[in-house]
Write a protein that holds these residues in place. Sequence first.
Motif, PDB file in Angstrom:
ATOM      1  N   LEU A  98       0.624  -4.317   8.735  1.00 41.15           N
ATOM      2  CA  LEU A  98       1.254  -4.417   7.426  1.00 41.15           C
ATOM      3  C   LEU A  98       0.220  -4.745   6.361  1.00 41.15           C
ATOM      4  O   LEU A  98       0.284  -4.236   5.236  1.00 41.15           O
ATOM      5  CB  LEU A  98       2.356  -5.476   7.452  1.00 41.15           C
ATOM      6  CG  LEU A  98       3.169  -5.674   6.161  1.00 41.15           C
ATOM      7  CD1 LEU A  98       3.825  -4.379   5.728  1.00 41.15           C
ATOM      8  CD2 LEU A  98       4.213  -6.767   6.362  1.00 41.15           C
ATOM      9  N   GLU A  99      -0.752  -5.580   6.699  1.00 44.31           N
ATOM     10  CA  GLU A  99      -1.793  -5.958   5.741  1.00 44.31           C
ATOM     11  C   GLU A  99      -2.667  -4.768   5.367  1.00 44.31           C
ATOM     12  O   GLU A  99      -3.087  -4.635   4.208  1.00 44.31           O
ATOM     13  CB  GLU A  99      -2.660  -7.090   6.317  1.00 44.31           C
ATOM     14  CG  GLU A  99      -2.026  -8.457   6.191  1.00 44.31           C
ATOM     15  CD  GLU A  99      -1.660  -8.809   4.748  1.00 44.31           C
ATOM     16  OE1 GLU A  99      -2.528  -8.639   3.862  1.00 44.31           O
ATOM     17  OE2 GLU A  99      -0.530  -9.247   4.517  1.00 44.31           O
ATOM     18  N   GLU A 100      -2.946  -3.888   6.320  1.00 48.06           N
ATOM     19  CA  GLU A 100      -3.726  -2.682   6.031  1.00 48.06           C
ATOM     20  C   GLU A 100      -3.000  -1.806   5.017  1.00 48.06           C
ATOM     21  O   GLU A 100      -3.601  -1.304   4.056  1.00 48.06           O
ATOM     22  CB  GLU A 100      -3.961  -1.873   7.314  1.00 48.06           C
ATOM     23  CG  GLU A 100      -4.996  -2.429   8.250  1.00 48.06           C
ATOM     24  CD  GLU A 100      -5.161  -1.549   9.475  1.00 48.06           C
ATOM     25  OE1 GLU A 100      -6.212  -0.899   9.601  1.00 48.06           O
ATOM     26  OE2 GLU A 100      -4.224  -1.502  10.306  1.00 48.06           O
ATOM     27  N   ILE A 101      -1.716  -1.622   5.236  1.00 47.30           N
ATOM     28  CA  ILE A 101      -0.911  -0.783   4.351  1.00 47.30           C
ATOM     29  C   ILE A 101      -0.821  -1.413   2.969  1.00 47.30           C
ATOM     30  O   ILE A 101      -0.903  -0.726   1.944  1.00 47.30           O
ATOM     31  CB  ILE A 101       0.509  -0.561   4.928  1.00 47.30           C
ATOM     32  CG1 ILE A 101       0.410   0.100   6.308  1.00 47.30           C
ATOM     33  CG2 ILE A 101       1.337   0.279   3.983  1.00 47.30           C
ATOM     34  CD1 ILE A 101      -0.356   1.407   6.314  1.00 47.30           C
ATOM     35  N   LYS A 102      -0.676  -2.733   2.935  1.00 46.94           N
ATOM     36  CA  LYS A 102      -0.600  -3.450   1.659  1.00 46.94           C
ATOM     37  C   LYS A 102      -1.878  -3.254   0.855  1.00 46.94           C
ATOM     38  O   LYS A 102      -1.832  -2.986  -0.355  1.00 46.94           O
ATOM     39  CB  LYS A 102      -0.338  -4.932   1.902  1.00 46.94           C
ATOM     40  CG  LYS A 102      -0.166  -5.744   0.632  1.00 46.94           C
ATOM     41  CD  LYS A 102       0.146  -7.204   0.967  1.00 46.94           C
ATOM     42  CE  LYS A 102       0.259  -8.043  -0.298  1.00 46.94           C
ATOM     43  NZ  LYS A 102       0.565  -9.465   0.017  1.00 46.94           N
ATOM     44  N   ARG A 103      -3.034  -3.385   1.518  1.00 48.55           N
ATOM     45  CA  ARG A 103      -4.313  -3.196   0.823  1.00 48.55           C
ATOM     46  C   ARG A 103      -4.464  -1.757   0.330  1.00 48.55           C
ATOM     47  O   ARG A 103      -4.968  -1.521  -0.770  1.00 48.55           O
ATOM     48  CB  ARG A 103      -5.475  -3.562   1.757  1.00 48.55           C
ATOM     49  CG  ARG A 103      -5.641  -5.053   1.991  1.00 48.55           C
ATOM     50  CD  ARG A 103      -6.989  -5.356   2.601  1.00 48.55           C
ATOM     51  NE  ARG A 103      -7.142  -4.722   3.915  1.00 48.55           N
ATOM     52  CZ  ARG A 103      -6.807  -5.291   5.062  1.00 48.55           C
ATOM     53  NH1 ARG A 103      -6.275  -6.503   5.070  1.00 48.55           N
ATOM     54  NH2 ARG A 103      -6.999  -4.653   6.203  1.00 48.55           N
ATOM     55  N   GLU A 104      -4.032  -0.806   1.142  1.00 48.82           N
ATOM     56  CA  GLU A 104      -4.132   0.603   0.768  1.00 48.82           C
ATOM     57  C   GLU A 104      -3.291   0.908  -0.471  1.00 48.82           C
ATOM     58  O   GLU A 104      -3.740   1.592  -1.394  1.00 48.82           O
ATOM     59  CB  GLU A 104      -3.676   1.483   1.939  1.00 48.82           C
ATOM     60  CG  GLU A 104      -3.745   2.976   1.668  1.00 48.82           C
ATOM     61  CD  GLU A 104      -3.262   3.802   2.843  1.00 48.82           C
ATOM     62  OE1 GLU A 104      -2.296   4.559   2.672  1.00 48.82           O
ATOM     63  OE2 GLU A 104      -3.844   3.660   3.941  1.00 48.82           O
ATOM     64  N   ILE A 105      -2.053   0.410  -0.495  1.00 46.35           N
ATOM     65  CA  ILE A 105      -1.166   0.649  -1.634  1.00 46.35           C
ATOM     66  C   ILE A 105      -1.691  -0.048  -2.881  1.00 46.35           C
ATOM     67  O   ILE A 105      -1.644   0.505  -3.987  1.00 46.35           O
ATOM     68  CB  ILE A 105       0.268   0.178  -1.305  1.00 46.35           C
ATOM     69  CG1 ILE A 105       0.903   1.130  -0.275  1.00 46.35           C
ATOM     70  CG2 ILE A 105       1.130   0.100  -2.568  1.00 46.35           C
ATOM     71  CD1 ILE A 105       2.321   0.765   0.117  1.00 46.35           C
ATOM     72  N   GLU A 106      -2.210  -1.266  -2.710  1.00 47.04           N
ATOM     73  CA  GLU A 106      -2.753  -2.009  -3.844  1.00 47.04           C
ATOM     74  C   GLU A 106      -3.920  -1.251  -4.482  1.00 47.04           C
ATOM     75  O   GLU A 106      -4.034  -1.164  -5.709  1.00 47.04           O
ATOM     76  CB  GLU A 106      -3.198  -3.392  -3.384  1.00 47.04           C
ATOM     77  CG  GLU A 106      -3.482  -4.367  -4.503  1.00 47.04           C
ATOM     78  CD  GLU A 106      -3.665  -5.778  -3.994  1.00 47.04           C
ATOM     79  OE1 GLU A 106      -3.374  -6.726  -4.745  1.00 47.04           O
ATOM     80  OE2 GLU A 106      -4.099  -5.954  -2.828  1.00 47.04           O
ATOM     81  N   GLU A 107      -4.775  -0.686  -3.643  1.00 49.36           N
ATOM     82  CA  GLU A 107      -5.918   0.079  -4.138  1.00 49.36           C
ATOM     83  C   GLU A 107      -5.450   1.365  -4.805  1.00 49.36           C
ATOM     84  O   GLU A 107      -5.968   1.772  -5.848  1.00 49.36           O
ATOM     85  CB  GLU A 107      -6.868   0.415  -2.988  1.00 49.36           C
ATOM     86  CG  GLU A 107      -8.016   1.339  -3.346  1.00 49.36           C
ATOM     87  CD  GLU A 107      -8.921   0.802  -4.447  1.00 49.36           C
ATOM     88  OE1 GLU A 107      -9.630   1.610  -5.074  1.00 49.36           O
ATOM     89  OE2 GLU A 107      -8.919  -0.423  -4.691  1.00 49.36           O
ATOM     90  N   ARG A 108      -4.438   1.994  -4.243  1.00 46.40           N
ATOM     91  CA  ARG A 108      -3.913   3.213  -4.845  1.00 46.40           C
ATOM     92  C   ARG A 108      -3.266   2.918  -6.190  1.00 46.40           C
ATOM     93  O   ARG A 108      -3.411   3.682  -7.142  1.00 46.40           O
ATOM     94  CB  ARG A 108      -2.899   3.875  -3.902  1.00 46.40           C
ATOM     95  CG  ARG A 108      -2.487   5.254  -4.383  1.00 46.40           C
ATOM     96  CD  ARG A 108      -1.677   5.985  -3.363  1.00 46.40           C
ATOM     97  NE  ARG A 108      -1.274   7.283  -3.876  1.00 46.40           N
ATOM     98  CZ  ARG A 108      -0.402   8.066  -3.272  1.00 46.40           C
ATOM     99  NH1 ARG A 108       0.145   7.717  -2.126  1.00 46.40           N
ATOM    100  NH2 ARG A 108      -0.065   9.230  -3.807  1.00 46.40           N
ATOM    101  N   ASP A 109      -2.557   1.815  -6.284  1.00 53.39           N
ATOM    102  CA  ASP A 109      -1.974   1.403  -7.569  1.00 53.39           C
ATOM    103  C   ASP A 109      -3.071   1.259  -8.625  1.00 53.39           C
ATOM    104  O   ASP A 109      -2.912   1.695  -9.770  1.00 53.39           O
ATOM    105  CB  ASP A 109      -1.248   0.051  -7.425  1.00 53.39           C
ATOM    106  CG  ASP A 109       0.077   0.157  -6.688  1.00 53.39           C
ATOM    107  OD1 ASP A 109       0.539   1.285  -6.457  1.00 53.39           O
ATOM    108  OD2 ASP A 109       0.633  -0.900  -6.352  1.00 53.39           O
TER     109      ASP A 109
END
Length: 222
Positions: free
Chosen positions: A169-180
């Motif tokens: 979940l943390e990997e996905i969170k970081r990925e979405i945050e960077e995409r934002d």
Amino acid sequence: MRDNIAIDGPAGAGKSTVARQLAKRLGYLYIDTGAMYRALTWKALKEGTKVTDEAALVDLARNTSLEFKEVAPGEVSVYCDGEDVTRLIRSPEVSRHVSTVAAWPRVREEMVKLQRDLAARRKVVMDGRDIGTHVLPEANHKFFLTASLEERARRRWQELIAQGNKFSLEEIKREIEERDRRDSQRIVAPLRPAPDAVIIDTSNLTPEEVTEHILKTIRKNC
């Protein structure tokens, strides 16, 4: 194109699910503009075209056929050069690189031409990140869906797990945050609500509840 519906928002806000439901309810064609950038990214990765090479990506876009084929009301399949890539373009690898591809101004020019052409042919529900602000600014109905980062990451994580992918979940969170960050800071058509868009926080709402809210708003304004 004024009767078209524009739905914008960040990754995981529920745009695609709600847009599909709206298209089905209204008999409109659903256009996922993000899928177009994903398809181009998928082809670039497949053919070894660098996602950091704008000129090469523009040439690739001009020589790529992208189609949306309606398989059922509100349901479409995405075809790239005649190949059904609907599932392939949702891979984590494509997700990591699509924002880079979509940030190139000349790539966006090519995609916007196609998006506007699709919207001119019939009524559409179009979702993306710059539909109300840039692609279809004249649309009568504009909505911006958002949700907390935690909720958006959870939704994306569950989707990937259901597809058999193993990510934390943390990997996905970081990925979405960077995409934002990339989407909101890009020079051309950054992610932001149109001035006249209705903003809806979907964090604690089901897709069905969001769809009903949008339909009520559209009927009220008609």
